[in-house]
Design a protein around this motif. Structure first.
Motif: not given
Length: 271
Positions: A56-57, A241-245, A251-259, A265-271
């Protein structure tokens, strides 16, 4: 594992597990050793969802790079890049924007050696053998100076990196140091292991890594990870969660919510 060891640099300890090589094994790569595979399999018995979470990562990496391209980013600095496997930053970026430029940074000798072979004919991509904690050494290196124009926005990637930086090494200061020379509009994509939902299992896994002389991750909570970002502003949907970004498909989200809860995960911007 590949059939030759010509790619193994002199002096590499093949008997001690290494996180970059374990990661390579979980992704189906061939640049790993018996100690890496044994440790990976042992960890997977404690954290049975970890292989799926690593994948997922990897999928998040692709989405993050494509998002950065959509924001006008044309140059990338991948810190702690690891061993190149399918779906590297340069493959994704240069497929969509051929002139995109990428510098990979890693301290793991096998990762660097294989990257150099892979990138030998690509003059818009380079690999630097360095510890990311040596910020000045990285930013002032010939590889970075050749390919990164600090007068233009840069996409920095820190995927599965910051949890290897203990608090005493000031991970927040490390993030700040890499952002200081960058112009507004630059972006930071990152993932970080968390024990918010799996604290007991992570404690066991950390003990297993320590017993095998491997590096031990410093898991952090959601709030602690947010604290590493300083003045950077998270883009939607924030730290999740990584899969939900911004998943592109099922296929980007695991079937088991624990995974989906093992890595933030995140993306941040410099302003």
């Amino acid at each position: 594992m590949v059939g030759t060891r010509d790619w193994v640099p002199a002096g590499v300890d093949t008997t001690t597990p290494n996180v970059a090589r374990i990661y390579d094994y979980w992704l189906g790569g061939g640049h790993n050793f018996e100690a890496d595979r044994t440790t990976a399999d042992h960890l997977e018995r404690t954290l049975p969802w970890i292989r799926q979470s690593v994948r997922l990562n990897r999928a998040f990496l692709g989405r993050a790079v494509r998002f950065m391209l959509s924001q006008g980013i044309r140059q990338f600095l991948d810190l702690g890049a690891g061993i190149p496997t399918v779906g590297n930053v340069h493959e994704i970026a240069q497929r969509e924007v051929p002139e995109a430029r990428v510098v990979y940074v890693d301290k793991e000798a096998v990762a660097v050696a294989h990257s150099e072979l892979l990138l030998a004919d690509n003059d818009r991509t380079a690999v630097l053998h360095a510890d990311v904690r040596d910020v000045a050494g990285v930013l002032d290196s010939p590889e970075v100076r050749r390919l990164i124009d600090f007068s233009e926005p840069v996409g920095v990637l820190c995927l599965l990196l910051l949890h290897w930086i203990p608090d005493e090494d000031d991970p927040a200061g490390l993030v700040r140091a890499y952002q200081e020379p960058l112009v507004p509009g630059s972006l930071l994509a990152f993932t970080h292991v968390t024990s918010d939902a799996h604290q007991e299992a992570f404690a066991v896994a950390s003990d297993q890594m320590a017993e095998r002389r491997g590096d031990v991750p410093h898991t952090r909570s959601h709030d602690q990870i947010l604290g590493l970002l300083g003045d950077l502003a998270l883009v939607e949907p924030g730290l999740v969660g990584c899969g939900t970004w911004r998943p592109a498909g099922p296929s980007d989200i695991a079937e088991d919510a624990a995974w989906n809860e093992l890595i933030y995960a995140g993306v941040a911007r410099k302003s």
